[in-house]
Design an enzyme around this catalytic site. Structure first.
Site, short mmCIF file in Angstrom:
data_model
loop_
_atom_site.label_atom_id
_atom_site.label_comp_id
_atom_site.label_asym_id
_atom_site.label_seq_id
_atom_site.Cartn_x
_atom_site.Cartn_y
_atom_site.Cartn_z
N HIS A 140 -6.12 -14.76 -12.67
CA HIS A 140 -6.24 -13.98 -11.72
C HIS A 140 -7.90 -14.27 -11.70
O HIS A 140 -8.51 -13.71 -11.00
CB HIS A 140 -5.55 -13.16 -11.19
N PRO A 141 -9.24 -15.94 -11.67
CA PRO A 141 -9.92 -16.06 -11.56
C PRO A 141 -10.77 -15.70 -10.12
O PRO A 141 -10.14 -16.06 -9.43
CB PRO A 141 -10.64 -16.69 -12.30
#
Length: 554
Positions: free
Chosen positions: A469-470
């Protein structure tokens, strides 16, 4: 002659597909979409459990490797990212999770007007075609199918029941702003098929004469005339080409590639650019800073009965049975999301709202590259929702084929370390209560001998991985590291916008695909409002205003 379009969208991911659809809907504006990856023709993309096949597939995935993490025994963690129409929405675990009301209210408190919960909720509803029907929190008739999972599982049922017995509450809706509780996740699927952003939004955009979609093209740089974005330089079939934007260039390439493109264009931290041998065209120190991601640690249990995906997948007849159930009825294990059940709970470090998320999976693996465990296994994954750790994304040269350096800096604060350890303890406490405890033979990993906080933290350091989940690398805000303003305009450069997960100032409390689609909806609205307000103003009249915020069409 150079090809000219009203809008150039870089990246056909979750937000980019929304932009292509909304900006082209009335037929008045021409739109070019540039996607580095291929078309989404791989059949595994459209089968829900296909994420297990595409997770390490370089044909549809950037397959990034992060830099060694000092707090994780110098391990290099893996970071997949969609390189295909639909972007990561074509290869993710399908969960539809918006986050918490307080997430968005906090964004607004940071100086981002119009990003509070009450402001973003209408855009979530606009996208959504909720299987349960529309209400004050959910939309009906939108392009994006949001559905209950096709299959329930007895181990997931047992997890929720044991959580209630342990004192936690149940919920059937994680997306009303207050997500606290345990239950089943909803997914971006319908009738046993993944509904990616490409399927939901881009398909209908592509049918319009005013939309052009190019795949397998890599954008090298944003072209500027000093104060404004004029278009892009990209490479296709080995040839360098250019395209001109009359109104706006929109970067929607994701939290890794968007800052990389800006940096290759000379837009970013001057010191970093000079180290990479790139001429500085516009100083923006925040480009590539503020990287945030969710880190997870897993409890793996050996089950009493052979009812897990591990059991089905290890025998030929089990695989045939799964395939038949899917092909004939769109049911069975092939419709499984990456976390059928789970939920959100509070640790002692956050007394007012959940700070840990659980994903419950009816399979287990020590390394997915090598397949599933041989035993009957299930997994309870815990991740901290709002990490304090901040990392960076930096390019090493102007070459577009050089992978950026991704330094996540996981577990760099005491709060991050303590929260994840306490999350594992809560997961254990649920697994210790019937009915789930009756389904479990023993804790396989880390094992009950790993009992103290120090031992659990050591286990986290040795085994924890990214939830992929950058966000945050071109953050929205008012401070010195802000890259875009509250209307997603790149500071100091006219006709240039960022619209993807990189603009999040703080990561949302949960999976990030739904929020990325909402950001695409918001960006589309900003652009359409600007086009209406400045009708007739082309790129020649673009100029940044005195406070460094672009004041042209966007």
């Amino acid at each position: 002659m150079l090809e000219t379009f009203d809008y150039i969208i870089v990246g056909a991911g979750s937000a980019g597909c929304v932009l292509a659809d909304r900006l082209s809907a009335d037929g008045s504006a021409s739109v070019l979409v540039l996607e580095a990856g291929v078309r989404d023709s791989n059949p595994w993309i459209h089968v829900p459990i296909g994420y297990a096949k595409t997770l390490f597939d370089k044909r549809v995935n950037w397959c990034f490797e992060m830099e060694p993490s000092p707090e994780l025994r110098q391990r290099r963690l893996y970071m997949p990212s969609g390189r295909v129409l639909g972007g990561s929405s074509s290869i993710n675990g399908l969960l539809y999770v918006r986050g918490q009301q307080q997430d968005y209210d906090h964004w607004e408190q940071l100086g981002n007007r119009g990003w509070g919960w009450d402001d973003v909720l209408p855009y979530y509803r606009l996208s959504e075609d909720q299987e349960r029907g529309g209400d004050n929190f959910h939309g009906s008739g939108g392009p994006l199918a949001v559905s209950n999972q096709v299959e329930r599982h007895e181990l997931c049922d047992a997890f929720v029941a044991s959580g209630l017995a342990a004192g936690y509450r149940a919920t059937n809706d994680f997306n009303r702003g207050d997500q606290e509780g345990l239950g089943y996740y909803q997914v971006t699927a319908r009738d046993g098929r993944r509904i990616s952003a490409a399927v939901a939004f881009l398909r209908r955009a592509e049918r319009r004469a005013n939309v052009s979609v190019l795949t397998e093209v890599v954008v090298e740089t944003i072209d500027t005339n000093g104060r404004c974005a004029t278009g892009v330089t990209y490479r296709s079939s080995g040839l360098q080409r250019k395209a001109v934007a009359r109104r706006c260039v929109v970067l929607a390439a994701g939290a890794i590639n968007t800052p990389a493109i800006l940096q290759r264009s000379g837009i970013g931290n001057p010191d970093w650019l000079k180290e990479a041998g790139i001429e500085v065209t516009h100083a923006l120190p925040g480009v590539g800073a503020n990287l945030q991601d969710h880190l997870q640690a897993k409890l793996v249990y050996r089950c009493v009965r052979p009812v897990t995906l591990n059991d089905q997948a290890k025998h030929l007849m089990g695989k045939i049975s799964m395939g038949a159930a899917y092909l004939l009825h769109r049911r069975g294990s092939l419709t499984t999301a990456a976390g059928q059940a789970g939920g959100f709970v509070r640790t002692t470090l956050s007394t007012n709202r959940p700070d840990v998320q659980f994903h419950v999976m009816t399979f287990s693996s020590a390394d997915l590259r090598k397949g599933l465990d041989e035993f009957s296994g299930m997994t309870i994954s815990a991740c901290q929702l709002r990490p304090e750790s901040r990392g960076t994304v930096r390019v090493t040269s102007v070459a577009a084929d050089a992978a950026p350096i991704i330094s996540p800096q996981f577990l760099s604060t005491d709060t991050d370390r303590r929260t994840l350890v306490e999350g594992l303890r809560i997961g254990r406490s649920i697994a210790a209560v019937k009915p789930l405890s009756a389904e479990l033979e023993r804790e396989e990993r880390p094992g009950v001998a790993v009992a103290s906080d120090d031992d659990l933290l050591a286990y986290v350091r040795e085994t924890a991985g990214s939830v992929f989940h950058p966000v945050g690398t071109c953050k929205m805000g008012q401070d010195a590291l802000a890259v875009v303003d509250e209307r997603l305009r790149v500071r100091g450069i006219g006709n240039l916008m960022v619209a993807d997960a990189s603009v999040m100032p703080v990561i949302v409390s949960g999976n990030t695909n739904a929020a990325s689609i909402m950001i695409g909806e918001r960006a589309s609205q900003f652009l359409m409002e600007a086009a209406s307000a400045y009708e007739g103003r082309g790129i020649q009249k673009c100029h940044p205003n005195l406070n460094g915020v672009s004041s042209a069409l966007v």
